[in-house]
Design an enzyme around this catalytic site. Structure first.
Site, PDB file in Angstrom:
ATOM      1  N   LYS A  79       0.863  -1.175   0.000  1.00 59.63           N
ATOM      2  CA  LYS A  79       0.000   0.000   0.000  1.00 59.63           C
ATOM      3  C   LYS A  79       0.900   1.225   0.000  1.00 59.63           C
ATOM      4  CE  LYS A  79      -1.843   3.014   2.027  1.00 59.63           C
ATOM      5  NZ  LYS A  79      -1.821   4.507   1.760  1.00 59.63           N
ATOM      6  N   GLU A 126       9.641   1.883  11.080  1.00 60.38           N
ATOM      7  CA  GLU A 126      10.622   2.972  11.050  1.00 60.38           C
ATOM      8  C   GLU A 126       9.809   4.253  11.037  1.00 60.38           C
ATOM      9  OE1 GLU A 126      12.365   6.067   9.983  1.00 60.38           O
ATOM     10  OE2 GLU A 126      12.532   5.139   8.007  1.00 60.38           O
ATOM     11  N   CYS A 168      13.405  11.022   6.735  1.00 58.18           N
ATOM     12  CA  CYS A 168      13.276  10.614   8.133  1.00 58.18           C
ATOM     13  C   CYS A 168      14.599  10.715   8.876  1.00 58.18           C
ATOM     14  CB  CYS A 168      12.717   9.200   8.223  1.00 58.18           C
ATOM     15  SG  CYS A 168      13.688   7.963   7.310  1.00 58.18           S
ATOM     16  N   GLU A 213       8.904  17.027  15.242  1.00 60.23           N
ATOM     17  CA  GLU A 213       9.330  16.780  13.862  1.00 60.23           C
ATOM     18  C   GLU A 213       8.531  17.659  12.908  1.00 60.23           C
ATOM     19  OE1 GLU A 213      10.340  12.930  11.123  1.00 60.23           O
ATOM     20  OE2 GLU A 213       8.373  12.958  12.082  1.00 60.23           O
TER      21      GLU A 213
END
Length: 486
Positions: free
Chosen positions: A178, A254, A288, A390
């Site tokens: 997906k 992750e 990331c 973040e």
């Protein structure tokens, strides 16, 4: 106008419900494709196709033959590099240089390297004594986990999707992918290449859609999915983990990061600027592993900030069609609004804006794209939202420090623990400081330098588990002990 169908059981098919959604260009804001949205019936077909493939040719295929087939797949991807580049840059707005030099070659490498490694990886053998003196032999066996649900992000779509699919297939699993609704193209195109090299039907399936109430949630809740691997936001990972708890399916995550860079006064300043220009601004900060917190030893603080400012202001913004562009747009207007909300918050909190902090003004098609200015701040306390949360944009906050103890404490004062970068020419300091940083990946005098044999993953809120090299065996296979009495 392109249409991205679902790829199920070796064939491109329309969504059974007929539901579709639009994909727009991050560079111009214009519609570039229509995408079929998978709902319950489509997800069920894809998962069942993957489950059935495990019982057929793929499940019976010797490991060496399977890995050789994946090597052919890697070569076929390389041969179709221009097609994958076009698909990737259209979806993401990335510069062609980034797609050509990083994303697509690494996507092919993810199949090649895992096939090479796992082809020659065997189970352990333990000989033991028994009371009757005849002994026993223990064989540690690895068998495929089954159907793996792969949920991949939009920031490096092909690279991060194949990072999961490569080892999953090398270990003998089947997958239902997906991809992000923002980046459907390369995952869809890969189905065509799978067919071209003879990967059996049902081994690789692609469903498109969103998260809650759509393809993503339906996939993670499906009872025939044996494991789920996900890269994305921490909150989404928490939601997936709750869904995976039903049936006790394995997860590999992750997740987010608020990664520090530490620059000591003895660092090579040219190297420090080169490394952090990439770690802050590469892929418009949508990495990331990227750097959003920079700590600079006080004697070189002013020089560093001045030179980073000059580097940021020299970046040329544009999409894949902009000659000489070195930084692209953000992925969507929604994400741009999130990043701009932090730009506004930094001003409200009294940050010193070294450069940027707004939206660039263009007199061409870029005006409709999702661009923001590369931005550098100083002057905020460590407990501010800008330093703690973040942002995932082309921005960073720079803070001076005086001692190793102080900077280690600041670097570790976060709920995340994904990566860190240390700039120093003192090898003892690199060992000493690096050994105390709470992160899964720590670079010294470099960034994004990856050996795919090594473990990859984060600590704390940055993830669960490790992938990479033989470490992928721990997630993509089930370990069994076969004890034979002699």
């Amino acid at each position: 106008m392109k249409t991205h169908q679902l790829f199920i059981d070796g064939a491109y098919v329309d969504a059974r419900s007929g539901r579709m959604f639009d994909k727009v260009s991050p560079s111009t804001g214009e519609k570039i494709a229509t995408v079929h949205e998978a709902l319950a019936e489509d997800v069920d077909l894809a998962v069942n196709a993957a489950a059935n493939a495990l019982k057929g040719e793929w499940g019976k295929m010797p490991k060496a033959v399977r890995c050789d087939l994946l090597m052919e797949l890697a070569n076929a991807i390389a041969a179709r590099t221009p097609d994958f580049i076009e698909a990737e840059v259209a979806d993401t707005g990335h510069t062609r240089h980034f797609a050509e030099k990083v994303e697509i070659p690494r996507g092919a490498a993810n199949f090649r390297i895992f096939a090479e490694m796992l082809k020659h990886t065997g189970g352990e053998f333990y000989q033991m004594d028994t009371p009757d003196g005849t002994g026993a032999a223990n064989l540690e066996l690895h068998r495929p986990k089954g159907v793996i649900g792969v949920i991949s992000p939009w920031n490096a779509p092909f690279l991060l999707m194949t990072w999961k699919v490569g080892p999953a297939l090398a270990c003998g699993n089947t997958v239902v992918v997906k991809p992000s609704e923002e980046s459907p193209a390369t995952a869809t195109l890969l189905g065509e290449v799978m067919n071209s090299v003879g990967i059996p039907k049902g081994v690789y399936n692609v469903i498109h859609g969103f998260g809650p109430g759509s393809a993503g949630e339906l996939l993670t809740q499906h009872p025939k999915v044996n494991g789920i691997t996900f890269t994305g936001e921490t909150r989404t990972g928490e939601a997936i983990m709750k869904q995976a708890a039903v049936g006790l399916r394995d997860v590999s995550f992750e997740l987010g990061g608020k990664n520090p860079a530490i620059i000591f006064a003895d660092a090579d300043m040219d190297k420090a600027i080169e490394v952090t220009m990439r770690s802050v601004f590469a892929n418009t900060g949508q990495v990331c592993l990227g750097t959003e917190r920079i700590y600079v030893e006080r004697p070189v603080f002013d020089e560093y900030v001045s030179r980073l400012k000059a580097g940021a202001e020299a970046l040329k913004q544009g999409g894949p069609e902009t000659p000489g562009a070195t930084i692209g747009p953000l992925i969507s207007d929604e994400h741009r609004q999130k990043v701009l909300s932090y730009y506004a918050k930094a001003r409200e909190l009294g940050a010193t804006v070294i450069t940027g902090g707004g939206v660039p003004d263009f007199d061409d098609a870029r005006q409709g794209g999702f661009f923001v200015e590369p931005t550098i701040w100083t002057g905020l306390p460590e407990d501010s939202a800008i330093v703690k949360e973040e942002i995932f944009g082309p921005c960073c906050h720079v803070t001076p420090f005086d001692t190793e103890e102080e900077v280690i404490a600041m670097a570790n004062d976060t709920t995340y623990g994904l990566s860190a970068t240390i700039l120093t020419e003192n090898l003892s300091r690199a060992h000493r400081v690096g050994g105390q940083i709470e992160a899964g990946l720590i670079w010294v005098n470099s960034w994004f330098l990856r050996d795919l044999r090594t473990s990859f993953g984060g600590s704390k809120s940055s993830g669960i588990g490790r992938e990479g090299g033989v470490h992928s065996l721990e997630f993509y296979t089930e370990r069994s002990n076969l004890c034979i009495k002699l």
